[in-house]
Design a protein around this motif. Structure first.
Motif, PDB file in Angstrom:
ATOM      1  N   UNK A  85      10.746 -31.922  16.936  1.00  0.00           N
ATOM      2  CA  UNK A  85      11.136 -32.556  15.674  1.00  0.00           C
ATOM      3  C   UNK A  85      12.649 -32.514  15.476  1.00  0.00           C
ATOM      4  N   UNK A  86      13.258 -31.368  15.788  1.00  0.00           N
ATOM      5  CA  UNK A  86      14.679 -31.205  15.510  1.00  0.00           C
ATOM      6  C   UNK A  86      15.583 -31.524  16.695  1.00  0.00           C
ATOM      7  N   UNK A  87      15.031 -31.996  17.783  1.00  0.00           N
ATOM      8  CA  UNK A  87      15.840 -32.321  18.965  1.00  0.00           C
ATOM      9  C   UNK A  87      16.893 -33.369  18.659  1.00  0.00           C
ATOM     10  N   UNK A  88      16.514 -34.426  17.970  1.00  0.00           N
ATOM     11  CA  UNK A  88      17.453 -35.500  17.670  1.00  0.00           C
ATOM     12  C   UNK A  88      18.562 -35.003  16.746  1.00  0.00           C
ATOM     13  N   UNK A  89      18.187 -34.240  15.716  1.00  0.00           N
ATOM     14  CA  UNK A  89      19.176 -33.702  14.781  1.00  0.00           C
ATOM     15  C   UNK A  89      20.136 -32.753  15.496  1.00  0.00           C
ATOM     16  N   UNK A  90      19.591 -31.868  16.314  1.00  0.00           N
ATOM     17  CA  UNK A  90      20.433 -30.884  16.985  1.00  0.00           C
ATOM     18  C   UNK A  90      21.337 -31.520  18.029  1.00  0.00           C
ATOM     19  N   UNK A  91      20.890 -32.584  18.672  1.00  0.00           N
ATOM     20  CA  UNK A  91      21.760 -33.247  19.636  1.00  0.00           C
ATOM     21  C   UNK A  91      22.857 -34.043  18.928  1.00  0.00           C
ATOM     22  N   UNK A  92      22.586 -34.516  17.719  1.00  0.00           N
ATOM     23  CA  UNK A  92      23.598 -35.249  16.959  1.00  0.00           C
ATOM     24  C   UNK A  92      24.676 -34.308  16.420  1.00  0.00           C
ATOM     25  N   UNK A  93      24.266 -33.135  15.950  1.00  0.00           N
ATOM     26  CA  UNK A  93      25.195 -32.160  15.377  1.00  0.00           C
ATOM     27  C   UNK A  93      25.268 -30.913  16.261  1.00  0.00           C
ATOM     28  N   UNK A  94      25.382 -31.132  17.550  1.00  0.00           N
ATOM     29  CA  UNK A  94      25.330 -30.024  18.496  1.00  0.00           C
ATOM     30  C   UNK A  94      26.486 -29.043  18.316  1.00  0.00           C
ATOM     31  N   UNK A  95      27.699 -29.538  18.219  1.00  0.00           N
ATOM     32  CA  UNK A  95      28.865 -28.662  18.133  1.00  0.00           C
ATOM     33  C   UNK A  95      28.844 -27.796  16.864  1.00  0.00           C
ATOM     34  N   UNK A  96      28.656 -28.375  15.649  1.00  0.00           N
ATOM     35  CA  UNK A  96      28.594 -27.509  14.467  1.00  0.00           C
ATOM     36  C   UNK A  96      27.421 -26.525  14.510  1.00  0.00           C
ATOM     37  N   UNK A  97      26.291 -26.958  15.051  1.00  0.00           N
ATOM     38  CA  UNK A  97      25.133 -26.073  15.156  1.00  0.00           C
ATOM     39  C   UNK A  97      25.430 -24.901  16.092  1.00  0.00           C
ATOM     40  N   UNK A  98      26.044 -25.181  17.246  1.00  0.00           N
ATOM     41  CA  UNK A  98      26.374 -24.113  18.187  1.00  0.00           C
ATOM     42  C   UNK A  98      27.374 -23.126  17.582  1.00  0.00           C
ATOM     43  N   UNK A  99      28.369 -23.632  16.864  1.00  0.00           N
ATOM     44  CA  UNK A  99      29.327 -22.734  16.220  1.00  0.00           C
ATOM     45  C   UNK A  99      28.650 -21.884  15.151  1.00  0.00           C
ATOM     46  N   UNK A 100      27.765 -22.494  14.372  1.00  0.00           N
ATOM     47  CA  UNK A 100      27.046 -21.744  13.337  1.00  0.00           C
ATOM     48  C   UNK A 100      26.188 -20.652  13.963  1.00  0.00           C
ATOM     49  N   UNK A 101      25.454 -20.992  15.010  1.00  0.00           N
ATOM     50  CA  UNK A 101      24.614 -19.998  15.675  1.00  0.00           C
ATOM     51  C   UNK A 101      25.457 -18.893  16.316  1.00  0.00           C
ATOM     52  N   UNK A 102      26.594 -19.263  16.901  1.00  0.00           N
ATOM     53  CA  UNK A 102      27.479 -18.267  17.498  1.00  0.00           C
ATOM     54  C   UNK A 102      28.046 -17.312  16.461  1.00  0.00           C
ATOM     55  N   UNK A 103      28.465 -17.849  15.324  1.00  0.00           N
ATOM     56  CA  UNK A 103      29.009 -17.012  14.256  1.00  0.00           C
ATOM     57  C   UNK A 103      27.932 -16.081  13.701  1.00  0.00           C
ATOM     58  N   UNK A 104      26.717 -16.606  13.524  1.00  0.00           N
ATOM     59  CA  UNK A 104      25.623 -15.760  13.044  1.00  0.00           C
ATOM     60  C   UNK A 104      25.276 -14.658  14.047  1.00  0.00           C
ATOM     61  N   UNK A 105      25.368 -14.966  15.333  1.00  0.00           N
ATOM     62  CA  UNK A 105      25.100 -13.958  16.347  1.00  0.00           C
ATOM     63  C   UNK A 105      26.185 -12.879  16.352  1.00  0.00           C
ATOM     64  N   UNK A 106      27.430 -13.285  16.177  1.00  0.00           N
ATOM     65  CA  UNK A 106      28.513 -12.307  16.068  1.00  0.00           C
ATOM     66  C   UNK A 106      28.315 -11.443  14.826  1.00  0.00           C
ATOM     67  N   UNK A 107      27.943 -12.059  13.724  1.00  0.00           N
ATOM     68  CA  UNK A 107      27.669 -11.296  12.508  1.00  0.00           C
ATOM     69  C   UNK A 107      26.551 -10.275  12.748  1.00  0.00           C
ATOM     70  N   UNK A 108      25.498 -10.692  13.446  1.00  0.00           N
ATOM     71  CA  UNK A 108      24.404  -9.775  13.758  1.00  0.00           C
ATOM     72  C   UNK A 108      24.866  -8.628  14.634  1.00  0.00           C
ATOM     73  N   UNK A 109      25.712  -8.911  15.617  1.00  0.00           N
ATOM     74  CA  UNK A 109      26.232  -7.850  16.492  1.00  0.00           C
ATOM     75  C   UNK A 109      27.097  -6.873  15.705  1.00  0.00           C
ATOM     76  N   UNK A 110      27.929  -7.399  14.825  1.00  0.00           N
ATOM     77  CA  UNK A 110      28.802  -6.535  14.029  1.00  0.00           C
ATOM     78  C   UNK A 110      27.971  -5.698  13.058  1.00  0.00           C
ATOM     79  N   UNK A 111      26.955  -6.293  12.451  1.00  0.00           N
ATOM     80  CA  UNK A 111      26.131  -5.543  11.492  1.00  0.00           C
ATOM     81  C   UNK A 111      25.300  -4.459  12.184  1.00  0.00           C
ATOM     82  N   UNK A 112      24.925  -4.665  13.427  1.00  0.00           N
ATOM     83  CA  UNK A 112      24.220  -3.629  14.176  1.00  0.00           C
ATOM     84  C   UNK A 112      25.177  -2.485  14.521  1.00  0.00           C
ATOM     85  N   UNK A 113      26.393  -2.839  14.871  1.00  0.00           N
ATOM     86  CA  UNK A 113      27.364  -1.828  15.290  1.00  0.00           C
ATOM     87  C   UNK A 113      27.797  -0.930  14.131  1.00  0.00           C
ATOM     88  N   UNK A 114      27.996  -1.533  12.959  1.00  0.00           N
ATOM     89  CA  UNK A 114      28.494  -0.747  11.803  1.00  0.00           C
ATOM     90  C   UNK A 114      27.379  -0.389  10.919  1.00  0.00           C
TER      91      UNK A 114
END
Length: 114
Positions: A85-114
């Protein structure tokens, strides 16, 4: 996790290679699900924590095994439908989605560490 986040933010959509079409088949996907470590860990955890200590009969263990298989199948099916269902949406907004997911993953790593 930070390395994975950076890789996600740097990734781009790859063009389809005609050679890859022969390798990706329904059968190989089904076989991969039988070796799915998440499903195996899920079943082992549920069985050892919630089923085996409380149920001893063979019939109940078989019924729980079937129930776990159905739940796992439904979970994988929902995941596949979500991807379809979301393949078309994610391929259209791939770059912002990847940055959002990357930032959330960094946030998760930082929250685990501290």
């Amino acid at each position: 996790m930070v390395y994975l986040a950076i890789q996600i933010m740097r990734s781009t959509l790859k063009e389809k290679d005609p050679e890859d079409e022969g390798r990706n088949s329904f059968f190989s996907g089904v076989m991969l699900q039988f070796m799915n470590p998440k499903g195996i860990l899920y079943a082992l955890t549920v069985a050892s924590t919630f089923i085996i200590p409380f149920y001893k009969s063979s019939i109940s263990l078989v019924m729980f095994a079937v129930l776990l298989a159905v739940v796992t199948f439904l979970s994988n099916t929902c995941w596949a439908i979500f991807g379809f269902v979301f393949r078309k949406f994610l391929s259209k907004y791939e770059r912002p989605f990847n940055y959002t997911m990357g930032i959330l993953l960094i946030y998760g790593a930082v929250s685990i560490y501290f």
